[in-house]
Structures are given as structure tokens and as C-alpha cells.
Design a protein around this motif. Sequence first.
Motif, PDB file in Angstrom:
ATOM      1  N   GLU A 160     118.241 136.330  51.389  1.00 30.72           N
ATOM      2  CA  GLU A 160     118.733 138.005  52.307  1.00 30.72           C
ATOM      3  C   GLU A 160     118.222 137.297  54.375  1.00 30.72           C
ATOM      4  OE1 GLU A 160     121.115 139.644  51.269  1.00 30.72           O
ATOM      5  OE2 GLU A 160     120.939 139.772  49.101  1.00 30.72           O
ATOM      6  N   PRO A 161     118.048 136.367  54.336  1.00 27.08           N
ATOM      7  CA  PRO A 161     117.321 136.345  56.166  1.00 27.08           C
ATOM      8  C   PRO A 161     118.314 137.208  56.212  1.00 27.08           C
ATOM      9  CG  PRO A 161     119.110 134.355  55.321  1.00 27.08           C
ATOM     10  CD  PRO A 161     119.148 135.837  54.219  1.00 27.08           C
ATOM     11  N   THR A 162     119.159 137.598  56.960  1.00 19.74           N
ATOM     12  CA  THR A 162     120.454 139.035  57.242  1.00 19.74           C
ATOM     13  C   THR A 162     119.804 140.054  57.645  1.00 19.74           C
ATOM     14  OG1 THR A 162     122.273 138.543  56.471  1.00 19.74           O
ATOM     15  CG2 THR A 162     121.856 137.069  58.186  1.00 19.74           C
ATOM     16  N   ASN A 163     119.172 140.933  56.565  1.00 16.64           N
ATOM     17  CA  ASN A 163     118.523 142.031  56.852  1.00 16.64           C
ATOM     18  C   ASN A 163     118.320 142.797  57.867  1.00 16.64           C
ATOM     19  OD1 ASN A 163     120.204 142.466  53.852  1.00 16.64           O
ATOM     20  ND2 ASN A 163     118.123 142.459  53.015  1.00 16.64           N
ATOM     21  N   ASN A 164     118.011 143.714  58.262  1.00 18.80           N
ATOM     22  CA  ASN A 164     118.029 144.550  58.986  1.00 18.80           C
ATOM     23  C   ASN A 164     117.444 143.917  60.820  1.00 18.80           C
ATOM     24  OD1 ASN A 164     116.026 146.080  57.301  1.00 18.80           O
ATOM     25  ND2 ASN A 164     115.101 144.164  57.058  1.00 18.80           N
ATOM     26  N   LEU A 165     118.867 142.995  60.622  1.00 16.96           N
ATOM     27  CA  LEU A 165     119.046 142.442  62.131  1.00 16.96           C
ATOM     28  C   LEU A 165     120.211 143.139  62.279  1.00 16.96           C
ATOM     29  CD1 LEU A 165     118.656 138.981  61.639  1.00 16.96           C
ATOM     30  CD2 LEU A 165     116.907 140.201  62.171  1.00 16.96           C
ATOM     31  N   ASP A 166     120.489 142.945  64.349  1.00 16.98           N
ATOM     32  CA  ASP A 166     121.573 143.882  64.793  1.00 16.98           C
ATOM     33  C   ASP A 166     121.997 142.341  65.105  1.00 16.98           C
ATOM     34  OD1 ASP A 166     120.834 141.817  67.037  1.00 16.98           O
ATOM     35  OD2 ASP A 166     119.540 143.441  67.099  1.00 16.98           O
ATOM     36  N   PRO A 167     123.860 142.929  64.956  1.00 14.17           N
ATOM     37  CA  PRO A 167     124.973 141.399  65.398  1.00 14.17           C
ATOM     38  C   PRO A 167     124.670 140.647  65.295  1.00 14.17           C
ATOM     39  CG  PRO A 167     126.279 143.966  65.682  1.00 14.17           C
ATOM     40  CD  PRO A 167     124.522 144.393  65.489  1.00 14.17           C
ATOM     41  N   ALA A 168     123.582 140.452  67.168  1.00 17.25           N
ATOM     42  CA  ALA A 168     123.947 139.741  68.055  1.00 17.25           C
ATOM     43  C   ALA A 168     122.737 138.922  67.671  1.00 17.25           C
ATOM     44  CB  ALA A 168     123.543 140.139  69.665  1.00 17.25           C
ATOM     45  N   SER A 169     121.993 139.394  66.822  1.00 17.59           N
ATOM     46  CA  SER A 169     120.576 138.341  65.690  1.00 17.59           C
ATOM     47  C   SER A 169     121.003 137.765  65.167  1.00 17.59           C
ATOM     48  CB  SER A 169     119.625 139.445  65.739  1.00 17.59           C
ATOM     49  OG  SER A 169     118.771 140.074  66.963  1.00 17.59           O
ATOM     50  N   ILE A 211     117.032 119.971  44.339  1.00 17.97           N
ATOM     51  CA  ILE A 211     117.683 120.452  45.254  1.00 17.97           C
ATOM     52  C   ILE A 211     117.383 118.652  46.433  1.00 17.97           C
ATOM     53  CG2 ILE A 211     117.370 121.418  47.219  1.00 17.97           C
ATOM     54  CD1 ILE A 211     118.351 122.846  45.512  1.00 17.97           C
ATOM     55  N   ASP A 212     118.981 118.539  46.573  1.00 17.57           N
ATOM     56  CA  ASP A 212     118.760 116.825  46.744  1.00 17.57           C
ATOM     57  C   ASP A 212     118.358 116.951  48.756  1.00 17.57           C
ATOM     58  OD1 ASP A 212     119.546 115.436  44.877  1.00 17.57           O
ATOM     59  OD2 ASP A 212     121.135 115.807  45.070  1.00 17.57           O
ATOM     60  N   LYS A 213     118.168 116.154  49.295  1.00 23.31           N
ATOM     61  CA  LYS A 213     117.885 115.885  50.652  1.00 23.31           C
ATOM     62  C   LYS A 213     119.073 116.153  51.441  1.00 23.31           C
ATOM     63  CE  LYS A 213     116.264 113.068  54.549  1.00 23.31           C
ATOM     64  NZ  LYS A 213     116.406 111.156  55.148  1.00 23.31           N
ATOM     65  N   GLY A 214     118.986 117.693  52.521  1.00 18.83           N
ATOM     66  CA  GLY A 214     119.933 118.466  53.444  1.00 18.83           C
ATOM     67  C   GLY A 214     120.739 118.640  52.697  1.00 18.83           C
ATOM     68  N   SER A 215     120.401 118.829  51.106  1.00 21.73           N
ATOM     69  CA  SER A 215     122.204 119.710  50.260  1.00 21.73           C
ATOM     70  C   SER A 215     121.963 121.215  50.264  1.00 21.73           C
ATOM     71  CB  SER A 215     121.454 119.382  48.444  1.00 21.73           C
ATOM     72  OG  SER A 215     120.282 120.256  48.791  1.00 21.73           O
ATOM     73  N   ARG A 216     122.612 122.120  50.505  1.00 18.99           N
ATOM     74  CA  ARG A 216     122.975 123.414  50.593  1.00 18.99           C
ATOM     75  C   ARG A 216     123.598 124.015  49.483  1.00 18.99           C
ATOM     76  NH1 ARG A 216     122.987 122.643  55.965  1.00 18.99           N
ATOM     77  NH2 ARG A 216     123.708 124.600  57.014  1.00 18.99           N
ATOM     78  N   VAL A 217     122.897 124.584  48.834  1.00 15.82           N
ATOM     79  CA  VAL A 217     122.969 125.893  47.457  1.00 15.82           C
ATOM     80  C   VAL A 217     123.200 127.104  47.957  1.00 15.82           C
ATOM     81  CG1 VAL A 217     122.155 125.941  45.366  1.00 15.82           C
ATOM     82  CG2 VAL A 217     122.446 123.484  46.281  1.00 15.82           C
ATOM     83  N   VAL A 218     123.571 127.775  46.693  1.00 13.93           N
ATOM     84  CA  VAL A 218     123.389 129.474  47.286  1.00 13.93           C
ATOM     85  C   VAL A 218     123.382 129.664  45.724  1.00 13.93           C
ATOM     86  CG1 VAL A 218     126.458 129.565  47.431  1.00 13.93           C
ATOM     87  CG2 VAL A 218     124.816 131.315  48.017  1.00 13.93           C
ATOM     88  N   ILE A 219     122.637 130.785  45.730  1.00 12.30           N
ATOM     89  CA  ILE A 219     122.067 131.368  44.362  1.00 12.30           C
ATOM     90  C   ILE A 219     123.509 132.709  44.021  1.00 12.30           C
ATOM     91  CG2 ILE A 219     120.304 131.970  42.816  1.00 12.30           C
ATOM     92  CD1 ILE A 219     119.185 130.786  44.224  1.00 12.30           C
ATOM     93  N   THR A 274     122.152 135.704  49.243  1.00  7.25           N
ATOM     94  CA  THR A 274     122.477 136.442  50.182  1.00  7.25           C
ATOM     95  C   THR A 274     123.760 137.782  49.676  1.00  7.25           C
ATOM     96  OG1 THR A 274     123.275 136.584  52.191  1.00  7.25           O
ATOM     97  CG2 THR A 274     124.179 135.025  51.179  1.00  7.25           C
ATOM     98  N   HIS A 275     123.846 138.637  50.399  1.00  4.69           N
ATOM     99  CA  HIS A 275     125.201 139.324  50.181  1.00  4.69           C
ATOM    100  C   HIS A 275     125.877 138.944  50.723  1.00  4.69           C
ATOM    101  CE1 HIS A 275     122.828 141.836  47.002  1.00  4.69           C
ATOM    102  NE2 HIS A 275     123.997 141.234  46.093  1.00  4.69           N
ATOM    103  N   ASP A 276     126.253 138.322  52.357  1.00  8.30           N
ATOM    104  CA  ASP A 276     126.452 138.406  53.817  1.00  8.30           C
ATOM    105  C   ASP A 276     127.468 137.150  52.978  1.00  8.30           C
ATOM    106  OD1 ASP A 276     127.179 138.231  56.131  1.00  8.30           O
ATOM    107  OD2 ASP A 276     124.856 138.478  56.743  1.00  8.30           O
ATOM    108  N   GLU A 277     128.643 137.762  52.941  1.00  8.58           N
ATOM    109  CA  GLU A 277     129.610 136.508  52.769  1.00  8.58           C
ATOM    110  C   GLU A 277     129.165 135.766  54.088  1.00  8.58           C
ATOM    111  OE1 GLU A 277     133.720 137.695  52.448  1.00  8.58           O
ATOM    112  OE2 GLU A 277     132.715 139.341  51.021  1.00  8.58           O
ATOM    113  N   GLY A 278     129.350 136.670  55.516  1.00 10.41           N
ATOM    114  CA  GLY A 278     129.094 135.799  56.850  1.00 10.41           C
ATOM    115  C   GLY A 278     127.552 134.571  56.849  1.00 10.41           C
ATOM    116  N   ALA A 279     126.852 134.911  56.370  1.00  9.39           N
ATOM    117  CA  ALA A 279     126.482 133.683  55.652  1.00  9.39           C
ATOM    118  C   ALA A 279     126.423 132.513  54.882  1.00  9.39           C
ATOM    119  CB  ALA A 279     124.539 134.838  55.296  1.00  9.39           C
TER     120      ALA A 279
END
Length: 533
Positions: A469-478, A349-357, A497-502
Motif C-alpha cells: 500500500e505505498p500510495t496510502n496517506n499521500l496527497d494527489p501530487a505525491s 520472483i524473477d529478475k525485473g518481474s512485476r507481480v501484484v498480490i 494495493t487497493h489503488d487501481e492507479g498503482a
Amino acid sequence: MAIDAQGLEIQIGARTLLHPTNFHVTKGDKIGLVGRNGAGKTTLTRVITGETLPTAGTVRVSGKLGYLPQDTHAADPEQTALDRMMSARDIATIITRIRKAEKEMTDPDPSVMTKAMNRYDKAMQDFEKAGGYAAQSEAITMATSLGLPQDVMSQPLGTLSGGQRRRIELARILFSNADTLILDEPTNHLDADSIEWLRDYLKKYEGGFLVISHSVELLDEVVNKVWRLDAQRGMIDMYSLDYKSYLKQVEVDEERRRREREVAEKKAARLMQQGIRLHAKATKAVAAKNMRRRAENLLAETSEAQKQEKVADIRFPEPAPCGKTPIEAKDISKEYGDNLVFAGVDLAIDKGSRVVILGYNGAGKTTTLRLLAHLEQPDTGSVDYGHGCKIGYFAQEHDTLDLDRTVLENLQAVAPELTDTQARSILGSFLFSGDDAFKPARVLSGGEKTRLALATLVTSRANVLLLDEPTNNLDPASRDEILKAIAKYEGAIVLVTHDEGAVKALNPERVLIMPDGDEDLWNDSYLSLVAEE
């Protein structure tokens, strides 16, 4: 009548979540319970199921009730997944007899062993008479439909991932043959195929159910009534409509309330002016007082139009300085008992890198994050931290929260340098105001726990965020707020995540496919795998 509530009132501290209300759930009622995070939906389900006592009123439940809470930590980690499911039916006591006899059959004392064998034979006969094998087959089929491999059924719950345990609990409740279901966020951790199967199951379900879900697709397809818990008024607005029709009716109702309020305010203003003029005359003091009282009553009798609901102000921290490669995992593997989750995985994991598992449930996605966070140790290989590495970990099961501490204490445990005023200010931006700061974390809903866990990240100055899974349990606005925060964060992020939007908000550079540990540059062809995994 399966559930009957009379005069039900719920208060938390000085806040009234629900003013005295009557309602019932009967066979064929398919109710979607909606409302913003923190409105009290989960608290209401806990009162209905008897986990929490109401302030006033009664709830009577007839028939068998199946309840899926948001948190599923209570199950015995040594119990197998299949035994956990079978415990939902009456044959569970027979299975307990079988397990006890099996253990005693290994006793070196011949008399103990012989008696145990006799008890085992009798228990197995009772098991067959009760349709045990057919029930086992039904349980396994149901679990498979929810995306669980058959070999998972023989594994202890403690060896399963959070997503797998959640699916077992959902399958268990559906397998229970309950007359009435209460399901709190049942689509959490489900892939697209499992959600489709659940929708079909609930469509055909003949009993009554109450479901809390932020999945618009689920509500669209399965509910024939919508109950809206209004946090501002402490009331349940009940609509005998499907979800799409409910959304249209809410707009009509809000417009009607707005017009009624405008008319009432104009009438009240005229009455107040008359009262002021009359008050100037000593002989008209009583009449003036009556005018003012009529104006106040007029305003009290009309509902305010729905105010814009507050949304958590989610901003991830400015990352602390760090070296080129904050985290490097070399040849790591992990197994639980006889279950090898993965082996030979490398990840830098490099500085500022973005990885999805990505990977199917049970492939080791959460385990990988826990190893990177040093919450668990790999069985082989190593996880090394570079100069200045500072990790912020968001756990899908909220494991980072101390449930016995208050909301305020959880935040101060992560950032002890904060004064009470500073901590309360941060909590306020995450919608924990007033006495909410002194609630034990244990009583929070899933959405509230998510917000608290995110609040602890804000104070951390982490330069690597491990988000499960940071978007679990959140209403749409949150949810929208956290997606914005992910997009703007300047540090490194490793996301499960399972959330395509995330994933779209993350705009990943790389993808790690588990359990094989194959790494590739991200391209949009992987996006179709996100909801399927």
C-alpha cells in the motif's frame, strides 16, 4: 459547542504550523480538513484531542469525542476485536468484570471459584441490563459493513492484518456514539463497498466531524465545510461550502490575490521611486523614509498568490546486479494461533518481474510480503534468496521505521555510508528540510512517514521492491510521483494495493490470488478486483 479553539498557535521547532487562530466545530458541521502533506493537519488533530500541547491558546471539548488517528499500534494485541470495539462504550467495564470472573472460575480453590461464579452471574446481569447483547450485535453488524468477517471478532488483535486492525479501529470509533468525530484518513485499507458504506454513514451522522482524507469521492459526498490549512501562511482558510464549490472558490481566491498583489507591487514601486528621489534632498530625508515604510506596509498587507507547492522527488534506485531468480517461495504456509492464513503457496520472483498480490483483507497479502522479506518465518516451506538478491520493503504500517529515532537517523541507519550532507540532500528531495531532519519519526504524520519510508528505499539499491500500500496517506501530487517511480523502476516489484492507479503504473505480468495462492498471467479483467478486495 463541541470543539472550541481560541488563540490556538502551533509551532514545531522554528516553524509555525498555525498562527493564532479561533475555530469551532458544532453539531451538524461536516468539515473536510485539507492541505498538502506536511502542512500540519495531523498535528492539528493531535492538539485538538490533547495528544500534543499547543504553543499557545486553548482547545475545549464538550461531549464525547471519537478520534481515529492514522496509526493504530497502541491496542493490546491479546484483546479480541469484539472486546476492543465494546471498550468504546461504558459497558466495557462490565466486560472487564466478566473476563476477570471467567479466569477465576477455573481456580482449583473451591472458595475462589464459588466467589468468581457469583461475581460472574452479577456481571452478566449488569451486562444484560446495559443492553450488552444488543450492543454486541450492533458492533458486529458495523464491523461486517466495513468488510470484516464475523469470525474475526473473536480473534486477538495481534493475529489480524494491518488492514483488519485499521477497520476495527474505525468501527470502534463509529460504534462509540461520540458527539463529535475526528477521522484521520478513514478510507485507508477500505475496499469500494466499505467506502460506500462509510460515506452513507457520515451523510446521516447527526453530530459534527472533522475528516482528513485524500479521497476526493468521500469529500465530495459528505462535507458541508472545507478548512484549508495553508502551510505557507500558517493559516486556516475556512469555506462554508461543499468540496466541489470549494475547489471553484479557491481558484477565484487565488486569482483575486494575484491581482491584488500586482496592484500593490505597482503602487509600492512608485512609492519607492518617490522615496529615492526625495532621499536625494537632505531636507526630505524623513519624507523619503515614510515613503519606503508605506511601500513595505502595502506589500505586507496583501497576500501572495499561492506558490506552487513542492512535491517529493521520488525516484527508486538503480537496482544492484542479481541472478535470474532473486526470490523463490516453495510450499509456504502461515498460521497465527488457530487461524490458518494460507497454505501451500509457491511463488518465484524473477529478475525485473512485476507481480501484484490480490485478496480480501486478512487473506495474507501483507503476511506474504513479510515472509518474502524474511521478517517472519513460514510455518512450512521455505523462502530462498538467489545470487545478489537485495530487498527493499515498504510496510503499510511503517514498521520499518524506528519511531524513537529522528528522520535523519532513520535514513542513516539504512545507509550508514552516507555523509550528513548527502543524507540531508536526499531528505530534502523528500521535503524534509531544515529542522525537519531532527524530528522524531513518532511525531510525523502518515504522509510524512510514507515519504520517509520511501526515502530509505531510494538509498538501498534494492533489486526487489516489496511494496505494501505505498500510495496510502499521500496527497494527489505525491501519489503521482510514486506512480511514475513504479513505472520507471527496472528491478522486480511485488505489489499489494487497493489503488487501481498503482496497478496500472506497475503494468504487472502476473497476479497471485490469496489465500489460495493461485497464480495467473495478468489481464485487465483482474483490475476490477483491485478496489473490491
